[in-house]
Design a protein around this motif. Sequence first.
Motif, mmCIF file in Angstrom:
data_model
loop_
_atom_site.group_PDB
_atom_site.id
_atom_site.type_symbol
_atom_site.label_atom_id
_atom_site.label_comp_id
_atom_site.label_asym_id
_atom_site.label_seq_id
_atom_site.Cartn_x
_atom_site.Cartn_y
_atom_site.Cartn_z
ATOM 1 N N PHE A 1 0.794 -1.266 0.025
ATOM 2 C CA PHE A 1 -0.056 -0.109 -0.065
ATOM 3 C C PHE A 1 1.063 1.172 -0.054
ATOM 4 C CE2 PHE A 1 -2.133 3.244 2.287
ATOM 5 C CZ PHE A 1 -3.250 3.666 1.599
ATOM 6 N N ALA A 2 1.885 1.201 0.904
ATOM 7 C CA ALA A 2 2.854 2.533 0.872
ATOM 8 C C ALA A 2 3.668 2.597 -0.621
ATOM 9 C CB ALA A 2 4.234 2.297 1.847
ATOM 10 N N VAL A 3 3.883 1.679 -1.260
ATOM 11 C CA VAL A 3 4.453 1.834 -2.549
ATOM 12 C C VAL A 3 3.486 2.202 -3.491
ATOM 13 C CG1 VAL A 3 5.582 0.403 -4.395
ATOM 14 C CG2 VAL A 3 6.360 -0.097 -2.112
ATOM 15 N N LEU A 4 2.296 1.722 -3.402
ATOM 16 C CA LEU A 4 1.354 2.233 -4.308
ATOM 17 C C LEU A 4 1.053 3.759 -4.209
ATOM 18 C CD1 LEU A 4 -1.437 -0.886 -4.573
ATOM 19 C CD2 LEU A 4 0.553 -0.270 -6.287
ATOM 20 N N VAL A 5 0.689 4.194 -2.826
ATOM 21 C CA VAL A 5 0.613 5.624 -2.627
ATOM 22 C C VAL A 5 1.848 6.487 -3.153
ATOM 23 C CG1 VAL A 5 0.443 7.269 -0.564
ATOM 24 C CG2 VAL A 5 -0.842 5.000 -0.591
ATOM 25 N N GLY A 6 3.013 5.936 -2.796
ATOM 26 C CA GLY A 6 4.056 6.490 -3.193
ATOM 27 C C GLY A 6 4.250 7.085 -4.802
ATOM 28 N N LEU A 7 4.037 5.666 -5.517
ATOM 29 C CA LEU A 7 3.853 5.971 -6.983
ATOM 30 C C LEU A 7 2.721 6.904 -7.256
ATOM 31 C CD1 LEU A 7 4.521 2.121 -8.042
ATOM 32 C CD2 LEU A 7 5.940 4.084 -8.000
ATOM 33 N N TYR A 8 1.686 6.756 -6.785
ATOM 34 C CA TYR A 8 0.487 7.634 -7.068
ATOM 35 C C TYR A 8 0.887 9.224 -7.001
ATOM 36 C CZ TYR A 8 -4.027 10.354 -6.130
ATOM 37 O OH TYR A 8 -4.788 11.288 -6.292
ATOM 38 N N ILE A 9 1.394 9.427 -5.964
ATOM 39 C CA ILE A 9 1.850 10.643 -5.458
ATOM 40 C C ILE A 9 3.036 11.227 -6.527
ATOM 41 C CG2 ILE A 9 2.810 12.511 -3.781
ATOM 42 C CD1 ILE A 9 1.629 10.649 -1.608
ATOM 43 N N ILE A 10 4.229 10.513 -6.572
ATOM 44 C CA ILE A 10 5.275 11.141 -7.652
ATOM 45 C C ILE A 10 4.621 10.853 -8.978
ATOM 46 C CG2 ILE A 10 7.320 10.273 -8.450
ATOM 47 C CD1 ILE A 10 7.798 8.906 -5.605
ATOM 48 N N GLY A 11 3.887 9.962 -9.497
ATOM 49 C CA GLY A 11 3.299 10.107 -10.787
ATOM 50 C C GLY A 11 2.410 11.253 -11.040
ATOM 51 N N GLY A 12 1.420 11.340 -9.956
ATOM 52 C CA GLY A 12 0.470 12.538 -10.160
ATOM 53 C C GLY A 12 1.400 13.946 -10.295
ATOM 54 N N PHE A 13 2.200 14.193 -9.373
ATOM 55 C CA PHE A 13 2.861 15.166 -9.434
ATOM 56 C C PHE A 13 3.535 15.602 -10.624
ATOM 57 C CE2 PHE A 13 6.936 17.432 -8.450
ATOM 58 C CZ PHE A 13 6.564 18.688 -7.967
ATOM 59 N N LEU A 14 4.386 14.491 -11.287
ATOM 60 C CA LEU A 14 4.984 14.599 -12.241
ATOM 61 C C LEU A 14 4.082 15.013 -13.577
ATOM 62 C CD1 LEU A 14 7.764 11.893 -12.133
ATOM 63 C CD2 LEU A 14 7.970 14.276 -11.758
ATOM 64 N N TYR A 15 2.908 14.215 -13.599
ATOM 65 C CA TYR A 15 1.893 14.772 -14.858
ATOM 66 C C TYR A 15 1.422 15.977 -14.377
ATOM 67 C CZ TYR A 15 -2.553 14.216 -17.417
ATOM 68 O OH TYR A 15 -3.392 14.272 -18.209
ATOM 69 N N GLN A 16 1.065 16.436 -13.443
ATOM 70 C CA GLN A 16 0.360 17.736 -13.179
ATOM 71 C C GLN A 16 1.394 18.978 -13.545
ATOM 72 O OE1 GLN A 16 -3.164 16.902 -12.897
ATOM 73 N NE2 GLN A 16 -2.915 18.582 -11.634
ATOM 74 N N ARG A 17 2.702 18.669 -13.131
ATOM 75 C CA ARG A 17 3.590 19.605 -13.416
ATOM 76 C C ARG A 17 4.044 19.561 -14.872
ATOM 77 N NH1 ARG A 17 7.148 22.637 -10.297
ATOM 78 N NH2 ARG A 17 9.086 23.287 -11.045
ATOM 79 N N PHE A 18 4.318 18.615 -15.668
ATOM 80 C CA PHE A 18 4.919 18.723 -16.878
ATOM 81 C C PHE A 18 3.989 18.600 -18.074
ATOM 82 C CE2 PHE A 18 8.554 17.223 -14.028
ATOM 83 C CZ PHE A 18 9.261 18.124 -14.421
ATOM 84 N N VAL A 19 2.819 17.949 -17.788
ATOM 85 C CA VAL A 19 1.663 17.751 -18.715
ATOM 86 C C VAL A 19 0.729 18.761 -18.640
ATOM 87 C CG1 VAL A 19 0.117 16.141 -19.761
ATOM 88 C CG2 VAL A 19 2.083 15.215 -18.888
ATOM 89 N N VAL A 20 0.118 18.938 -17.341
ATOM 90 C CA VAL A 20 -0.917 19.869 -17.230
ATOM 91 C C VAL A 20 -0.177 21.263 -17.168
ATOM 92 C CG1 VAL A 20 -3.011 20.667 -15.758
ATOM 93 C CG2 VAL A 20 -2.440 18.170 -16.146
ATOM 94 N N GLY A 21 0.872 21.460 -16.424
ATOM 95 C CA GLY A 21 1.384 22.808 -16.331
ATOM 96 C C GLY A 21 1.154 23.470 -14.972
ATOM 97 N N ALA A 22 0.678 22.642 -13.997
ATOM 98 C CA ALA A 22 0.408 23.207 -12.783
ATOM 99 C C ALA A 22 1.272 23.706 -11.902
ATOM 100 C CB ALA A 22 -0.458 22.124 -12.003
#
Length: 268
Positions: free
Chosen positions: A187-208
């Motif tokens: 569960f901790a690994v999945l949460v970490g992947l969710y946060i890191i992957g979502g952060f990268l997507y929001q920053r570099f794809v969405v431009g947030a």
Amino acid sequence: MYARLLCVCLAAVSVVADVIEDCKLSGDKTSSTEQALLSRLAPLKHKRFETTYNDGKDSYTYTFVVCGHVFNSSTSTNEGLVQNDTKASKTTVIGRIDETHIINGTDWILLIYKNGEKYDSHCGSEPRKAMIMISCNKNTLADGFTIISEEKDKNKECFYLFEMDSSVACPIEESHLSVGSILLIVFAVLVGLYIIGGFLYQRFVVGAKGMDQFPNITFWRELGNLVADGCDFVCRSQPRSSETAYRGVGDDHLGEEPEERDDHLLPM
């Protein structure tokens, strides 16, 4: 993927089978325990070790091969451990791999090669025997091969005793993680992947920018408010009063004024 896994499994089985084939256990019937112990020596198969002994009068070199032949030639006689008299230039086979016996304890394995060349006059002219004590050492695969003694002042059951260190003799450590611990780690690994992957997507794809880089920030804010409301509803000991802090000033809140009497103003 499955084909590669199958190849690895077959290779492991082949290594174990080769060790059992080269080191033939003595006796008419071998136990599964002995075969399992022998399979643990698979990482050491065909490894060669040497040690010397010199007491001033005699000088010997001992060569030991794990489940393999010392002499790589067609004239090999299954010798697994040999003694070379450096002064007399004489080689003596102490033990052979086709007469192998193996036992173990908590952190050691005793490998025995029997059916060596016979003694000349002492020990009842019985065949020589080599005993190799392999002690647990997690820091090395194999090291420290040396001779301890030669027990030959008896009428029978004489032997050469050697020792060495190896991690293969160490007990197999079982995992102490419970099912709950494993699930928490996953569960901790999945949460970490969710946060890191979502952060990268929001920053570099969405431009947030700023807090908007956190994945699904709107959902988590609303969830936080809902959790707070639920906690407020469940955990308060008394419900909130619906009455306001200040009363209104309408007529219904005014008390009856005392009746004014003006009888004293009338003429007498």
